[in-house]
Design a protein around this motif. Sequence first.
Motif, PDB file in Angstrom:
ATOM      1  N   ASP A 384       0.823  -1.212   0.000  1.00 14.23           N
ATOM      2  CA  ASP A 384       0.000   0.000   0.000  1.00 14.23           C
ATOM      3  C   ASP A 384       0.861   1.268   0.000  1.00 14.23           C
ATOM      4  O   ASP A 384       0.450   2.306  -0.506  1.00 14.23           O
ATOM      5  CB  ASP A 384      -0.917   0.031   1.237  1.00 14.23           C
ATOM      6  CG  ASP A 384      -2.129  -0.871   1.064  1.00 14.23           C
ATOM      7  OD1 ASP A 384      -2.413  -1.254  -0.090  1.00 14.23           O
ATOM      8  OD2 ASP A 384      -2.769  -1.185   2.079  1.00 14.23           O
ATOM      9  N   ILE A 385       2.042   1.164   0.598  1.00 12.76           N
ATOM     10  CA  ILE A 385       2.900   2.353   0.706  1.00 12.76           C
ATOM     11  C   ILE A 385       3.354   2.779  -0.683  1.00 12.76           C
ATOM     12  O   ILE A 385       3.276   3.962  -1.030  1.00 12.76           O
ATOM     13  CB  ILE A 385       4.110   2.071   1.635  1.00 12.76           C
ATOM     14  CG1 ILE A 385       3.612   1.574   3.012  1.00 12.76           C
ATOM     15  CG2 ILE A 385       4.954   3.331   1.800  1.00 12.76           C
ATOM     16  CD1 ILE A 385       4.715   1.047   3.917  1.00 12.76           C
ATOM     17  N   ARG A 416       8.584   9.807   1.833  1.00 12.89           N
ATOM     18  CA  ARG A 416      10.043   9.956   1.666  1.00 12.89           C
ATOM     19  C   ARG A 416      10.742  10.061   3.021  1.00 12.89           C
ATOM     20  O   ARG A 416      11.763   9.430   3.265  1.00 12.89           O
ATOM     21  CB  ARG A 416      10.320  11.204   0.824  1.00 12.89           C
ATOM     22  CG  ARG A 416      11.786  11.396   0.451  1.00 12.89           C
ATOM     23  CD  ARG A 416      11.967  12.656  -0.386  1.00 12.89           C
ATOM     24  NE  ARG A 416      11.183  12.631  -1.605  1.00 12.89           N
ATOM     25  CZ  ARG A 416      10.284  13.567  -1.945  1.00 12.89           C
ATOM     26  NH1 ARG A 416      10.044  14.581  -1.151  1.00 12.89           N
ATOM     27  NH2 ARG A 416       9.622  13.461  -3.058  1.00 12.89           N
ATOM     28  N   HIS A 417      10.198  10.863   3.911  1.00 12.50           N
ATOM     29  CA  HIS A 417      10.910  11.146   5.167  1.00 12.50           C
ATOM     30  C   HIS A 417      10.481  10.262   6.336  1.00 12.50           C
ATOM     31  O   HIS A 417      11.182  10.201   7.347  1.00 12.50           O
ATOM     32  CB  HIS A 417      10.718  12.615   5.548  1.00 12.50           C
ATOM     33  CG  HIS A 417      11.275  13.577   4.541  1.00 12.50           C
ATOM     34  ND1 HIS A 417      12.604  13.602   4.196  1.00 12.50           N
ATOM     35  CD2 HIS A 417      10.677  14.532   3.786  1.00 12.50           C
ATOM     36  CE1 HIS A 417      12.808  14.541   3.288  1.00 12.50           C
ATOM     37  NE2 HIS A 417      11.656  15.116   3.006  1.00 12.50           N
ATOM     38  N   PHE A 418       9.305   9.631   6.249  1.00 16.14           N
ATOM     39  CA  PHE A 418       8.796   8.883   7.419  1.00 16.14           C
ATOM     40  C   PHE A 418       8.318   7.487   7.036  1.00 16.14           C
ATOM     41  O   PHE A 418       7.371   6.968   7.620  1.00 16.14           O
ATOM     42  CB  PHE A 418       7.647   9.669   8.078  1.00 16.14           C
ATOM     43  CG  PHE A 418       8.061  10.987   8.669  1.00 16.14           C
ATOM     44  CD1 PHE A 418       8.593  11.052   9.950  1.00 16.14           C
ATOM     45  CD2 PHE A 418       7.926  12.168   7.939  1.00 16.14           C
ATOM     46  CE1 PHE A 418       8.981  12.271  10.490  1.00 16.14           C
ATOM     47  CE2 PHE A 418       8.312  13.389   8.479  1.00 16.14           C
ATOM     48  CZ  PHE A 418       8.839  13.446   9.769  1.00 16.14           C
ATOM     49  N   ARG A 419       8.990   6.858   6.068  1.00 15.06           N
ATOM     50  CA  ARG A 419       8.543   5.551   5.586  1.00 15.06           C
ATOM     51  C   ARG A 419       8.434   4.526   6.726  1.00 15.06           C
ATOM     52  O   ARG A 419       7.496   3.729   6.779  1.00 15.06           O
ATOM     53  CB  ARG A 419       9.498   5.036   4.496  1.00 15.06           C
ATOM     54  CG  ARG A 419       8.922   3.845   3.785  1.00 15.06           C
ATOM     55  CD  ARG A 419       9.818   3.330   2.661  1.00 15.06           C
ATOM     56  NE  ARG A 419       9.134   2.211   2.039  1.00 15.06           N
ATOM     57  CZ  ARG A 419       8.455   2.303   0.899  1.00 15.06           C
ATOM     58  NH1 ARG A 419       8.410   3.433   0.238  1.00 15.06           N
ATOM     59  NH2 ARG A 419       7.817   1.263   0.427  1.00 15.06           N
ATOM     60  N   GLN A 420       9.380   4.592   7.632  1.00 12.85           N
ATOM     61  CA  GLN A 420       9.398   3.636   8.741  1.00 12.85           C
ATOM     62  C   GLN A 420       8.073   3.652   9.514  1.00 12.85           C
ATOM     63  O   GLN A 420       7.574   2.608   9.946  1.00 12.85           O
ATOM     64  CB  GLN A 420      10.565   3.969   9.681  1.00 12.85           C
ATOM     65  CG  GLN A 420      10.763   2.986  10.823  1.00 12.85           C
ATOM     66  CD  GLN A 420      11.095   1.579  10.296  1.00 12.85           C
ATOM     67  OE1 GLN A 420      11.944   1.415   9.428  1.00 12.85           O
ATOM     68  NE2 GLN A 420      10.392   0.566  10.812  1.00 12.85           N
ATOM     69  N   HIS A 425       3.010   0.821  11.176  1.00 12.58           N
ATOM     70  CA  HIS A 425       1.547   0.644  11.190  1.00 12.58           C
ATOM     71  C   HIS A 425       1.169  -0.703  10.587  1.00 12.58           C
ATOM     72  O   HIS A 425       0.300  -1.403  11.118  1.00 12.58           O
ATOM     73  CB  HIS A 425       0.856   1.755  10.385  1.00 12.58           C
ATOM     74  CG  HIS A 425       0.664   3.044  11.137  1.00 12.58           C
ATOM     75  ND1 HIS A 425       1.693   3.920  11.372  1.00 12.58           N
ATOM     76  CD2 HIS A 425      -0.437   3.596  11.686  1.00 12.58           C
ATOM     77  CE1 HIS A 425       1.222   4.970  12.034  1.00 12.58           C
ATOM     78  NE2 HIS A 425      -0.068   4.796  12.247  1.00 12.58           N
ATOM     79  N   VAL A 426       1.829  -1.038   9.455  1.00 16.82           N
ATOM     80  CA  VAL A 426       1.495  -2.294   8.775  1.00 16.82           C
ATOM     81  C   VAL A 426       1.933  -3.490   9.643  1.00 16.82           C
ATOM     82  O   VAL A 426       1.141  -4.414   9.882  1.00 16.82           O
ATOM     83  CB  VAL A 426       2.180  -2.353   7.386  1.00 16.82           C
ATOM     84  CG1 VAL A 426       1.957  -3.723   6.741  1.00 16.82           C
ATOM     85  CG2 VAL A 426       1.641  -1.242   6.485  1.00 16.82           C
TER      86      VAL A 426
END
Lengths: 435, 177
Positions: A384-385, A416-420, A425-426
Amino acid sequence: MGIRILTAQMHIEGIQQLDVYRRHGGYEAFRKVLNAMSPPAVLEEVKLSTLRGRGGAGFPTGMKWSFLAKNTGKPAYLICNADESEPGTFKDRYLMEKNPHLLLEGMMISAFALEAATAYIYIRGELFYVHQILERAIGEAYAAGLLGKNILGSGFSLDIHCHPGGGAYICGEETALIESLEGKRGNPRIKPPFPAVSGLWDCPTVVNNVETLAAVPWIIQNGGKAYAAIGVWKSTGTKLMSACGHIRKPGVYEVEMGLPVEEFIYSDEYCGGIRNGNQLKAVVAGGSSVPILPAALILKTAKGEARLITYESLSEGGFESGTMLGSGGFIVMDHTTCIVKNLWNFTRFYHHESCGQCSPCREGTGWMEKVLHRIETGHGKMEDIDLLSDVAKNIEGNTICPLGDAAAWPVRSTIRHFRQEFEDHVNQKRCPFSK
Amino acid sequence: MEDQRTSFEFDKESLALVEKIIARYPPGKQKSALLPLLHMAQAEAGGWLSRETMDYVASLLKLQPVEVYEVATFYTMFNLQPVGNCVIEVCRTGPCWLNGAEEIIAHLEHRLQIKAGETTPDGKFTLKTVECLAACGNAPVMQAGIKYYENLDVEKIDAFLDDCSSKDATTRQNPYK
């Protein structure tokens, strides 16, 4: 304390009234223009000032004025864009409410420069109490002979009218605003033609933001060069920053262009630091549309230079590591904020406000909202990301107006900056920040 | 609901105001007066625009009714269904959310015993959520009538609900008067 151009009179009791405004030097710049200046001379001063549009796009105001079609046999119009609706932005409301005559004087001088005999203030419908303040001020100006026919015997005539919107963010886009002022749905027009050639009722039209117009009297009184001497390089003069979110002192601050962002956030003169002793997590520096930056990148550029409040410094690094000054709507988030939920909230806003004209925006904003809601509530998948990024990329640049870009940039920059945080969440199948 | 009339006309005083507003635009461009007139009509016709009210506005401006419908359905400030005497509009966007808008909405829903989007059975209140009201520095924020209520907390909401008979809070006050 830096120089005050737009807020110098805010503390004066009764400044909303014409006689008080006049006692403090009000309408002297307009008088100067009527007595001693030609329209091209006024335009020249504004060009010299390097004043840039304060609504968000930052386009040079003098250049915009110089595009106005001449000798068309049609009347020219000036429109003040007071449809302030960009989340995080509340500076125009403050200016109009506290000092309505400053805006009117700026409009009078600008209309003189553009040789426009009619000007409208398009104000968002929700701000009807400000509409009432402006109408009172306009009434005073007519009674004093500052509006109407043959103003102060100069031969220049001008009418200014207020016009309320109906609740639609899209009407802040200048061609949607013009459609709305014509009594239609706020669907943006395809450009060209630009409003300077074919705007309101197909006549040459200039649309300027409240803050832009309010800077004009000072420029006339002190000269364009004096204005250009304030600030840094092509970011001249002062900017109103409307600061909100998790800071100790939210509010509207006038800053000289070039103020370090770190000083703006932490100095007691401005935001006063982060509330409750919390840590700074992220900032959206120029209204909800501009890319979000994590704490490290809002304070310093990727090259390690101090980030300044200027058009150039905030965009240093492009969209990889920079952002934009935009409208100056400065939204601060502390370490307790769920960045995914914040993005879902913003995306819901853009979905709600899409006018529906272009399918990438109409459909894409809805898809992004749904996918974000899924991730935020713990039902998201890893793919989804990337799906979100894909949808955002397919909106960006593919729509008539910038609302599509405005919806895509927050999504792309947040991933880009907060993918983690999306991955957390997943993986956890829940929002790590929910109680 | 006490005020469900569907046919509507402005009184003399309002019609004079209508003429004044139309005169703000060039001859033949009276369509521009549509948004101002819809605001006036909505306030005076009980807080919402019935089809008959929109047809009446169309006739005043010499427009086809569909030109009014398409506008009234585009802008979020126009209510196309009956609403309560006081419409409470709570901002739900970013900065208000960061400052507790969800708690404010939950408290209003609890006090009024309705969900956002609904009207109380006695016709006194309609609760709506809206997008950014441009008052983010004083978040959380709501609007009732033309008035803003800022820096909200539970106590301020309770005080508002206990004293909301004020003219300011009603959505039935013509903002041009």
